[in-house]
Design a protein around this motif. Structure first.
Motif, short mmCIF file in Angstrom:
data_model
loop_
_atom_site.label_atom_id
_atom_site.label_comp_id
_atom_site.label_asym_id
_atom_site.label_seq_id
_atom_site.Cartn_x
_atom_site.Cartn_y
_atom_site.Cartn_z
N LYS A 1 0.82 -1.12 -0.10
CA LYS A 1 0.01 0.09 -0.04
C LYS A 1 0.84 1.09 -0.06
O LYS A 1 0.47 2.11 0.80
N GLU A 2 1.98 1.27 -0.82
CA GLU A 2 2.61 2.74 -1.06
C GLU A 2 2.57 2.94 -2.46
O GLU A 2 2.08 2.15 -3.21
N SER A 3 3.02 4.29 -2.73
CA SER A 3 2.86 4.93 -3.87
C SER A 3 3.79 4.27 -4.96
O SER A 3 4.96 3.85 -4.50
N VAL A 4 3.66 3.97 -6.18
CA VAL A 4 4.42 3.42 -7.22
C VAL A 4 4.54 4.45 -8.20
O VAL A 4 3.71 4.97 -8.90
N ALA A 5 6.17 4.61 -8.28
CA ALA A 5 6.46 5.55 -9.61
C ALA A 5 7.17 4.62 -10.50
O ALA A 5 8.36 4.30 -10.19
N TRP A 6 6.81 4.15 -11.62
CA TRP A 6 7.27 3.05 -12.64
C TRP A 6 7.82 3.64 -13.89
O TRP A 6 7.08 4.02 -14.41
N GLY A 7 9.06 3.46 -14.16
CA GLY A 7 9.76 3.89 -15.33
C GLY A 7 10.70 3.01 -15.83
O GLY A 7 11.75 2.58 -15.63
N GLY A 8 9.80 1.97 -16.77
CA GLY A 8 10.70 0.91 -17.43
C GLY A 8 11.27 -0.12 -16.24
O GLY A 8 10.45 -0.73 -15.58
N PRO A 9 12.67 -0.18 -16.27
CA PRO A 9 13.14 -1.27 -15.29
C PRO A 9 13.17 -0.82 -14.08
O PRO A 9 13.91 -1.32 -13.02
N ILE A 10 12.89 0.52 -13.53
CA ILE A 10 13.20 0.94 -12.44
C ILE A 10 11.76 1.52 -11.66
O ILE A 10 10.72 2.17 -12.31
N VAL A 11 11.53 1.10 -10.48
CA VAL A 11 10.46 1.32 -9.81
C VAL A 11 10.56 1.84 -8.40
O VAL A 11 10.94 1.25 -7.46
N MET A 12 10.09 3.19 -8.38
CA MET A 12 10.16 3.81 -7.02
C MET A 12 8.90 4.15 -6.53
O MET A 12 7.77 3.80 -6.84
N ASN A 13 9.05 5.20 -5.47
CA ASN A 13 7.93 5.55 -4.89
C ASN A 13 7.16 7.00 -5.35
O ASN A 13 6.04 7.30 -5.27
#
Ligand code: MN
Length: 277
Positions: free
Chosen positions: A244-256
């Protein structure tokens, strides 16, 4: 004891990734919330080496773990930690990208390639952890016969058999083989429970569900899956608690956050992406 009922089914989309690998993306951007903490599931099933031998040349990852499991086939790999090796049939690679890794994954020509790659999210506070790599060889994946099923315990604990113990998200992943007509109940605690029908159809509830479908279950204590009378059924079972955390997804990298994503791509450009040797 409450039976978990189906709340979502997804069959995925054909996709081309890497240098031209044909695959089916079962989970991805559209399933982030419902399958949390499982981000991505790519399915490989081919008897034509032209579908996959282009492979996935050197590329980065950050903020996730990749779990690659083959039933058939072979993938050669190497990474910026200095690891190199082969994933063969019945073997698994559990790779923690953490703060950053560069690796290449090159499927080799074989009679059949059947398997999956799963992306498991990392909790926000562990996204920048030290990268790690685990090769789970065939003999290190315990197998148990249970109620007519053959179960390989890839990770987690099942019927007192201990598979790989994840250091971050404590996911349980099982490879379950059911002979035709066999009913199988599987009891486990966890927020997110889904199965991927990797080979053969299965009957769940009153419904016959086609091979290569991911089936997500709602709350309860156990799932019940039956192989059809006309064929065996093999499925991969996944269970974990949600983040249940925010997802910031850019191709091979997934941050918050988008800021963290921008920072990662800035570091890739200026050569400071890899934090460990
Ligand atoms: Mn990769």
């Amino acid at each position: 004891m409450k039976k978990r009922e189906i709340i979502n089914k997804v069959r995925g989309k054909r996709a081309i990734d890497g240098a031209g690998v044909k695959l089916v993306r079962v989970l991805g951007n559209e399933t982030i919330e419902s399958y949390d903490p499982f981000l991505m599931l790519d399915s490989f099933d081919s008897t034509d080496p032209n579908d996959y031998t282009a492979g996935f040349p050197m590329h980065p990852h950050r903020g996730i773990e990749t779990v690659t499991y083959l039933i058939d086939g072979r993938i050669d790999h190497k990474d910026s930690l200095g690891n190199s090796g082969v994933i063969g049939g019945g073997e698994c690679q559990w790779m923690t990208a953490g703060s950053g890794i560069m690796h290449e994954e090159m499927p080799k020509s074989s009679e059949k390639m059947l398997g999956f790659q799963l992306w498991l999210n990392l909790p926000a506070k562990e996204k920048m952890c030290e990268p790690a790599y685990h090769a789970l060889e065939r003999d290190s994946i315990p197998k148990v016969s249970d109620n007519g099923a053959e179960v390989a315990v890839i990770s987690g604990n099942y019927k007192d058999m201990q598979g790989f113990e994840p250091e971050h998200i404590k996911a349980t992943i099982l490879d379950v083989n059911l002979p035709k007509g066999q009913k199988f109940d599987l009891e486990m605690k966890g927020d997110t429970v889904f199965v991927f029908l990797i080979s053969g159809d299965a009957v769940i509830g009153e419904e016959r569900i086609a091979e290569k479908t991911a089936v997500l279950f709602g709350e309860g204590d156990f799932i019940s899956v039956t192989a059809p009378e006309d064929g065996s059924s093999r499925f991969i079972y996944y269970c974990a608690d949600t983040l249940k955390e925010s997802v910031a997804w850019g191709g091979p990298i997934v941050m918050n956050t988008q800021d963290e994503l921008r920072e990662a791509f800035r570091e890739l450009r200026n050569g400071t992406f890899i934090k460990t040797k």
